[in-house]
Write a protein that holds these residues in place. Structure first.
Motif, mmCIF file in Angstrom:
data_model
loop_
_atom_site.group_PDB
_atom_site.id
_atom_site.type_symbol
_atom_site.label_atom_id
_atom_site.label_comp_id
_atom_site.label_asym_id
_atom_site.label_seq_id
_atom_site.Cartn_x
_atom_site.Cartn_y
_atom_site.Cartn_z
ATOM 1 N N LEU A 126 0.831 -1.204 0.000
ATOM 2 C CA LEU A 126 0.000 0.000 0.000
ATOM 3 C C LEU A 126 0.866 1.255 0.000
ATOM 4 C CD1 LEU A 126 -2.897 1.199 0.209
ATOM 5 C CD2 LEU A 126 -2.577 1.181 2.691
ATOM 6 N N ASP A 147 -5.149 -4.607 -2.918
ATOM 7 C CA ASP A 147 -5.288 -4.850 -4.364
ATOM 8 C C ASP A 147 -6.460 -4.059 -4.937
ATOM 9 O OD1 ASP A 147 -3.121 -6.568 -4.549
ATOM 10 O OD2 ASP A 147 -4.336 -8.394 -4.423
ATOM 11 N N SER A 181 -5.723 3.171 -10.001
ATOM 12 C CA SER A 181 -5.134 2.894 -11.313
ATOM 13 C C SER A 181 -6.172 2.961 -12.421
ATOM 14 C CB SER A 181 -4.491 1.501 -11.316
ATOM 15 O OG SER A 181 -3.475 1.429 -10.353
ATOM 16 N N ILE A 232 -5.581 -0.308 -5.103
ATOM 17 C CA ILE A 232 -4.671 -0.071 -6.227
ATOM 18 C C ILE A 232 -5.448 -0.071 -7.537
ATOM 19 C CG2 ILE A 232 -2.753 -1.053 -7.562
ATOM 20 C CD1 ILE A 232 -1.615 -2.068 -4.843
ATOM 21 N N THR A 248 2.794 1.865 -3.337
ATOM 22 C CA THR A 248 2.034 2.122 -4.562
ATOM 23 C C THR A 248 1.102 3.322 -4.474
ATOM 24 O OG1 THR A 248 0.283 0.588 -3.885
ATOM 25 C CG2 THR A 248 2.074 -0.308 -5.242
#
Length: 122
Positions: free
Chosen positions: A44, A77, A84, A80, A47
């Motif tokens: 975490l 996940d 993203s 992200i 990213t």
């Protein structure tokens, strides 16, 4: 210790039960004793985009405390994937999904406010 004579949920109980009852409220500060999964926390932190608000970043880090390694990694996940622009994913665990929706809204709001384009560029 302070007492709360009629918390919001007590009106749903019968008058006889709640009439003279008071409930103590205790606060057990676990934030320093409950750990986060180290791998998920590093992922975490490594990213997270710089454009996220500091308070949001802090809330996401603290949100991993108390979850199993598997659930913590799933949360990271999914976060992200959100920033993203890949997806907004859910887990099927109601309280985890509620937390994720809150973070999704805050991430997307932050991006919008700062002029960051997330998602497909068509």
């Amino acid at each position: 210790m302070d007492y709360i004579s009629q918390p919001a949920f007590l009106p749903a109980m019968s008058g006889k039960i709640r009439k003279d009852k008071k409930m103590k409220v205790f606060y057990h500060d676990l934030k320093h004793s409950v750990k986060s999964d180290g791998f998920s926390l590093r992922l975490l932190n490594d990213t997270m985009p710089d454009w996220l608000y500091k308070g949001l970043r802090k809330d996401m880090v603290y949100s991993l405390k108390g979850f199993t390694d598997e659930v913590a990694l799933e949360i990271v996940d999914n976060l992200i994937d959100c920033w993203s622009g890949l997806s907004l994913s859910l887990t099927g665990i109601r309280h985890v999904d509620a937390m994720l929706w809150d973070f999704y809204w805050r991430i997307l709001d932050c991006a919008h406010t700062k002029g960051i384009e997330i998602g497909n560029k068509q």
